[in-house]
Every structure is written in C-alpha cells, then in structure tokens.
Design a protein around this motif. Sequence first.
Motif, short mmCIF file in Angstrom:
data_model
loop_
_atom_site.label_atom_id
_atom_site.label_comp_id
_atom_site.label_asym_id
_atom_site.label_seq_id
_atom_site.Cartn_x
_atom_site.Cartn_y
_atom_site.Cartn_z
N GLY A 226 -22.02 -16.50 -11.10
CA GLY A 226 -20.81 -16.45 -10.28
C GLY A 226 -20.68 -15.14 -9.53
O GLY A 226 -20.18 -15.10 -8.39
N ARG A 227 -21.12 -14.04 -10.13
CA ARG A 227 -20.99 -12.75 -9.47
C ARG A 227 -22.01 -12.56 -8.36
O ARG A 227 -21.84 -11.68 -7.50
CB ARG A 227 -21.16 -11.63 -10.51
CG ARG A 227 -19.97 -11.51 -11.47
CD ARG A 227 -20.03 -10.20 -12.23
NE ARG A 227 -21.18 -10.12 -13.12
CZ ARG A 227 -21.16 -10.50 -14.41
NH1 ARG A 227 -20.02 -10.97 -14.94
NH2 ARG A 227 -22.22 -10.40 -15.15
N THR A 228 -23.07 -13.37 -8.34
CA THR A 228 -24.09 -13.20 -7.30
C THR A 228 -23.84 -14.10 -6.10
O THR A 228 -24.59 -14.05 -5.12
CB THR A 228 -25.48 -13.54 -7.87
OG1 THR A 228 -25.48 -14.88 -8.34
CG2 THR A 228 -25.84 -12.60 -8.98
N GLY A 229 -22.81 -14.92 -6.15
CA GLY A 229 -22.50 -15.77 -5.01
C GLY A 229 -23.37 -16.99 -4.89
O GLY A 229 -23.64 -17.45 -3.77
N GLY A 230 -23.87 -17.51 -6.00
CA GLY A 230 -24.61 -18.76 -5.96
C GLY A 230 -26.04 -18.67 -6.43
O GLY A 230 -26.67 -19.69 -6.73
#
Length: 448
Positions: A226-230
């Motif tokens: 979720g923190r990496t944007g996908g």
Amino acid sequence: MRILKQLWLSVFLGKRFYRLMASVILLFILSYFIPFLFSVSLLLLGLFLLTLILDISILFSKRNPVSVKRILPERLSNGEENILLWQVGNKYPFRTFLQIVEEFPEPWQIRDFRRKLVLEPDENTTIQLLIRPKDRGEFFFGDIHVFIKTPLQLLLRRKTFKAKESVKVFPAFLLLRQFEFKAHITDPGNIGFKQVRKTGHSLEFEQIREYVHGDDIRGINWKATGRTGGQLMINIYTDEKSQQVYCIIDKGRAMKMAFEELGLLDYAVNATLALSAVAISKQDRAGFISFGDEGGDFLPANHRASQMTGIVNALYNLKTKFLESDFAFLHKLIKTRITQRSLLILFTNFESLTSLRRQLPYLRNISGRHLLLVVFFENTSLQALATGEATNIESLYEKVIAEKFILEKKLIIKELQRYGIAALLTAPEKLSVDVINKYLQIKARREI
C-alpha cells in the motif's frame, strides 16, 4: 681412544671399496700363475691404500660437513596427504654424494625412507615427502642420519643430527574450507552436495523486496504494498539460525572395523569435524558427544569461532575400545544436558537387527524429544562379494552370506523408520559428504 672409537663407528665401506679391493685380490691370485703381475698388484695395492687415506682425510676435514633440518607442519591432518620437508646443505668445497635416513614415528611403520642426492659445493636443496597418517594422536620423530661420500666414493661417513621432536595428528581439517564453501553454493550442478527444494515456511525474517514471478504469494506484505502505490512487496524469510546440532560418536567395538586403512571411528571423527564447521558457518550451534562402555565426553553446542578449537581438541585423541557401548548412559546424558530440541547425529554401526533391537528403546526415547539421525556404514567388502560371480561352491557360499548381511542392513533402516527415526546408510569414504547433504536437507525442509 674415545675419538678413534667414534671415528670407527661413523665410517662405513662403500661399494667402490669392495670392487677395487676384489680387483687387487684377483690380481694377487693371478700372480701365482703370471709372476710379473705380482709387482703390478703391489703397486695397485699401494695406490689403493693412499687413495683410502686421502678419502678419509677429506671426509673428516670438516666437523660439520653438511646441514640437515626437518620442517614439520604445526599439525598433521589424519587420512589426508600432508607435506613434510627436509632442508639439506653441502658445506664441502666439492661435489658430495648424500643419503638421508629418517627415523619416523614407530606406529607409522615407515622403514624404507631413504633419499639419495648429489650436491654441488655450498648448494642447498629441499626434500619433500607426502605422508598420509592413519591414526590421530601425538607421534615422535627420532634423529636424522646422513651418509656422506666424496667423489672418490670409497668410504661413507655417517653424521647423526639430534632432531627428536613430536607432531600432533588431528582429525582431517584440510578439507574444512572446501566443505564450508560448498555448503553455501546454490548451483545445482555442484558435485557432492544436493540442491533441495525448500518446503514449509520459515519464521526467520530477512528483508522486504519487490514481488517477482514465482514468489510465494503467501508472503506478500500488503501494508508495504500500500505504501508503494501498487507495486507488490513480499516478505523474504531465511533458514532459521542458532539451532543446536550435536554429533554423537560411538566409541565401542562396533567402530573398530577398518576400511581403506582408516577405522570407522576415524571416518566419523572427520565427518564430525566437517559437519560442525558447516553448521557453524550456517550460524547454527554445533556440539559434540562421545560415549563408550563407561562415560564419555560432552561439549555444549555453541556457534562462537572458538567452538571449532574445542571440537578439534575433543576429537584429537578419541579411541575405541573392545567393549560394547552403554546406550543407557547416552540416553541419560542427552535427557539431562540437552533441554532444547536439537538435531542429534549418531555415528554408530549396527551389523544385525539383534544388535539394533537391544538399543532401540533408548533410541526411541531420544527421538521423542529430539530429531535423531542414526548414521551407520555399508560394508564395501561385502558389496564386492555380493556383486561378484560365483565360480565354485565356496564362492557361492560367500556370495549368499554377503547378500544376507547386506539385506540385514536394509532391514535395520526399515526398523528405524518404523519408529520415526531417520537413518543414513553410507560407504565410509562418502560419509562426510553424505552427512552434510543430509544436514542441508533437514535445514531446507525445516524439520528441526
């Protein structure tokens, strides 16, 4: 008088002396039939005596005519080739013919070591010998004897160098680095170590990285994703560390059998040393136990760098006895001293189901608390008999008996497996590699 006695004891007659003396005597005999040869014989005898006096004066013209120094390694490796060196120097101003005779340790039974060499004036050289010790322990070298000849080669002068010293033969340590290196190679083509597919799911966290095709989707870290944007992120786990691995050596009569000049105990000692080094390099804790008919040794498991020194010292002078080992003592020792579940690798040798069943209750109790691997040995001599062709009644009888003993070994494996005890039957010369392979398999399957 004393000097003359020492001179007499250090001088020997050479082959050329006997040949020339025989020639002069033959001429004297012929002079009985050919009178003019008598004068020739007297002349040759005089020349011979003058040459003899000249040779002995040259031989003893120097108090220390040659130098010899034995160079031993700090320690020798049992069952492997070790290099011994001798540095030899000529202090005469002329070419010298030398023969080196070494007093090897008596248990080695090396009776034919003689090195002949020719040295120019002031020349130094090095003699090399490859030796393969068959026993562990401390051994004692004696003096070095050098037999010296001048170019006349009529006499030999013996010079003895006081060089008594001891050397210790330790379990095979020369291949340790090779075993440690191979244990970390992941190339499936690597000879001797099997590539094992890992099963289960280790709890030893290593890192988080990006997901690639083929990764186990159960390890996806959704928070990091979720923190990496996908971009899918996955948790990477490594083999659990700091697990206890104990090598246990049976010192009873069953380990006295010899193959290829080494006893089963020596093969077990070498395998223990190699496996302990690999286990410590894998950050596991290696320990050692030995037992016989009365008591034994116990070295607690540890992964410190100094642990290998402790294991080597414990294995250094391990000997077998002719009595049967006390498995009850082993069971009690493990129960009281090893409280954490551990991998126990027992090196022993069962030749029949009867001998196994006597000790089976103790093995079953040990395997209830720990992962027990029983390692015992193939009789390679029986394998050769069983596969050979029977040409007469006697050879047929030997072939049938050999097949019976081989079948007995297979039944022992089945009996152990019946009670959930892992077993490894291996040829003595393949022991180290097979045991390390088994250890790596157990680590990969996360069975501990």
